[in-house]
Design an enzyme around this catalytic site. Structure first.
Site, PDB file in Angstrom:
ATOM      1  N   TYR A   1      43.446  11.438  74.778  1.00  0.00           N
ATOM      2  CA  TYR A   1      44.411  11.345  75.879  1.00  0.00           C
ATOM      3  C   TYR A   1      45.003   9.928  75.895  1.00  0.00           C
ATOM      4  CZ  TYR A   1      46.005  10.463  80.610  1.00  0.00           C
ATOM      5  OH  TYR A   1      46.740  10.056  81.686  1.00  0.00           O
TER       6      TYR A   1
ATOM      7  N   ASP B   1      34.691  14.430  75.791  1.00  0.00           N
ATOM      8  CA  ASP B   1      35.583  14.684  76.908  1.00  0.00           C
ATOM      9  C   ASP B   1      35.870  16.191  76.877  1.00  0.00           C
ATOM     10  OD1 ASP B   1      37.780  15.079  78.571  1.00  0.00           O
ATOM     11  OD2 ASP B   1      38.646  13.112  78.137  1.00  0.00           O
TER      12      ASP B   1
ATOM     13  N   LYS C   1      41.712  18.321  86.598  1.00  0.00           N
ATOM     14  CA  LYS C   1      42.349  19.397  85.837  1.00  0.00           C
ATOM     15  C   LYS C   1      41.762  20.776  86.208  1.00  0.00           C
ATOM     16  CE  LYS C   1      44.583  16.027  83.822  1.00  0.00           C
ATOM     17  NZ  LYS C   1      44.283  14.833  84.530  1.00  0.00           N
TER      18      LYS C   1
END
Ligand code: P1T
Length: 376
Positions: free
Chosen positions: A98, A171, A196
Site C-alpha cells: 500500500y 497485512d 476496510k
C-alpha cells in the site's frame, strides 16, 4: 465454534451490569479505583477500555490468535510495529505494498537509518533467503497486494524468514480473516486496516495487530500504551458491529467481484484484468491454496492513463474515492490517488490501472454501470 459464531459472540457476553446484549460504548477516559491500584482491570482508557477489549478479543479469535491489539488506524498499527525495530535494522517488503506504507518506510524510517529492500511477490515466494542478512528483522508481506492483486506464498516466505531469524508480518487487509489466516500459514504477526472490510461501512478508521507470541504481544501492549495510537471506544464499537456481518458480506463481495472480473476480461477495451479468482491470474493456484475465496478487489488496465481517468469519472453507482472494503462499490486511479507516493519508485503502479472495490449492491446494476462507463 465456527467463524460466523465467533464473529458475533467472542468477547461480547451480555453486559454484566445491565444485561445489554450489545457491547456498550464505554465512553469514558478513566475508571474509579477503590484504593490505590485496586480496580476492575481498567484504570485509564489509553491503556485499556472495555469496548476495545471486546474488539481485540473478537478479532484475535477470528485470526486464530491468542492476542490482539487495536490501533487508531492501519498506519498507526504499522508505526507501532516499526517500534519493534531499531535504526540499522533491515526490512524486506513486497514491492507493491500500500502506498501509505511505502511512504512511511521510505520517507520516515529510511532517513532514520532503517534499511529496506523491496522484492517482487515472485522473488519473495521462491527466493527470499538470498535477500536476508544478519540485520534482517522483519519481512513485510501483503497478499493479495494493493493494488496489483499479486499473491505471495506466506508459508514459503515464513520458512525462509524464520531460518534467518526474521519476523513475518502479513497485512491481511484485502483478504480478511474470513478468507485467509496468515498465522496458520506461519506468519508471526497479522496486521489490518480495520477501516476496510472489517468495519465494512466506510464510517470508521482503525487498525489491528494479532499474534500468538506471548512476548511479542506483551511488547505490543507496552508500545500501544506508550506510543498512544489507540482507537476511541465508538470507533471500536463500529468495527465490532461491522465484524458481525463480515462472513455474509465477504461472500457477496467475492461473488460480485468474480462477475465483474469476468465482464472485464471479455471487454475489448480492457488490456488486462488482475483478479486472483481468474484462472488466467499467475497467482490463481496459490491463492486457491491459501485463501478460502478470492476477495472483492479487482484491478484492470486500459490503453492509457487518460482513458482510465475518463472512465473512473463516468460511473454513477461506482463512486470515485480512495479506500475500499465498504458495502458500496468504489473506483479509483491508484497512480494518482492511493499510490501517488510510489510515483518515484521503480515499481510505480501503471498510470492506466483502475482499481475497483466491488461492493455488495446488485451485481446487475454494477455490471451495467461499469459497462456504460467503458462504452466509447
Ligand atoms: O488507512 P489506514 O487505516 O491507516 O490503513 C492503511 C492501509 C494499510 N494496509 C493496506 C493494505 C491498506 O489498503 C491501507 C489503506 N489503504 C487505502 C486507504 C487505499 O485506498 O488503498
Amino acid at each position: 465454534m465456527k467463524f460466523e459464531t465467533k464473529a458475533i459472540h467472542v468477547g461480547q457476553e451480555p453486559d454484566p451490569a445491565t444485561g445489554a446484549v450489545t457491547t456498550p460504548i464505554y465512553q469514558t477516559s478513566t475508571f474509579v479505583q477503590e484504593a490505590v491500584g485496586v480496580h476492575k482491570g481498567y484504570d485509564y482508557a489509553r491503556v485499556a477500555n472495555p469496548t476495545r477489549t471486546a474488539l481485540q478479543e473478537c478479532l484475535a479469535a477470528l485470526e486464530g490468535a491468542a492476542h490482539g491489539h487495536a490501533f487508531s488506524s492501519g498506519l498507526g498499527a504499522t508505526t507501532t510495529l516499526m517500534h519493534l525495530l531499531s535504526p540499522g535494522d533491515h526490512v524486506v517488503a513486497v514491492n507493491d505494498v500500500y502506498g501509505g506504507v511505502y511512504r512511511m518506510f521510505s520517507q520516515v524510517y529510511e532517513p532514520k537509518g532503517y534499511r529496506f529492500t523491496y522484492l517482487t511477490p515472485d522473488v519473495i515466494s521462491t527466493g527470499l533467503a538470498d535477500h536476508l542478512d544478519e540485520q534482517t528483522k522483519l519481512v513485510w508481506l501483503e497478499t493479495p497486494t494493493n493494488p496489483l492483486l499479486n499473491i505471495v506464498d506466506i508459508r514459503t516466505a515464513a520458512a525462509a524468514a524464520h531460518a534467518a531469524g526474521a519476523l513475518v508480518v502479513v497485512d491481511n487487509t484485502f483478504a480478511t480473516p474470513y478468507l485467509q489466516r496468515p498465522l496458520e500459514l506461519g506468519a508471526d504477526l497479522v496486521l489490518h486496516s480495520t477501516t476496510k472490510y472489517l468495519g465494512g461501512h466506510s464510517d470508521v478508521v482503525g487498525g489491528f495487530v494479532a499474534t500468538n507470541d506471548d512476548a511479542l504481544s506483551e511488547r505490543l501492549a507496552f508500545l500501544q500504551k506508550s506510543l498512544g495510537a489507540v482507537p476511541g471506544p465508538f470507533d471500536c464499537w463500529l468495527v465490532l458491529r461491522g465484524i458481525k456481518t463480515l462472513a455474509v458480506r465477504m461472500d457477496r463481495h467475492c461473488e460480485n467481484a468474480v462477475a465483474i472480473a469476468s465482464l472485464l476480461e471479455r471487454h475489448p477495451r480492457v488490456e488486462r484484468v488482475l483478479y486472483p479468482g481468474l484462472p488466467s491470474h499467475p497467482g490463481h493456484r496459490l491463492a486457491a491454496r491459501q485463501m478460502r475465496n478470492f476477495g472483492g478487489m479487482v484491478s484492470f488496465l486500459l490503453g492509457s492513463e487518460d482513458e482510465a481517468a475518463v472512465v473512473v469519472a463516468r460511473t454513477q453507482i461506482w463512486k470515485l474515492a480512495e479506500s475500499l472494503g465498504g458495502v458500496e462499490s468504489l473506483i479509483e486511479l491508484p497512480a494518482r490517488m492511493t499510490h501517488a507516493s510510489t510515483a518515484d519508485a521503480p515499481f510505480a503502479v501503471p498510470g492506466s490501472l483502475i482499481r475497483l472495490s466491488v461492493g455488495i449492491e446488485s451485481v446487475d446494476d454494477l455490471l451495467a454501470d461499469l459497462d456504460g462507463a467503458l462504452a466509447i
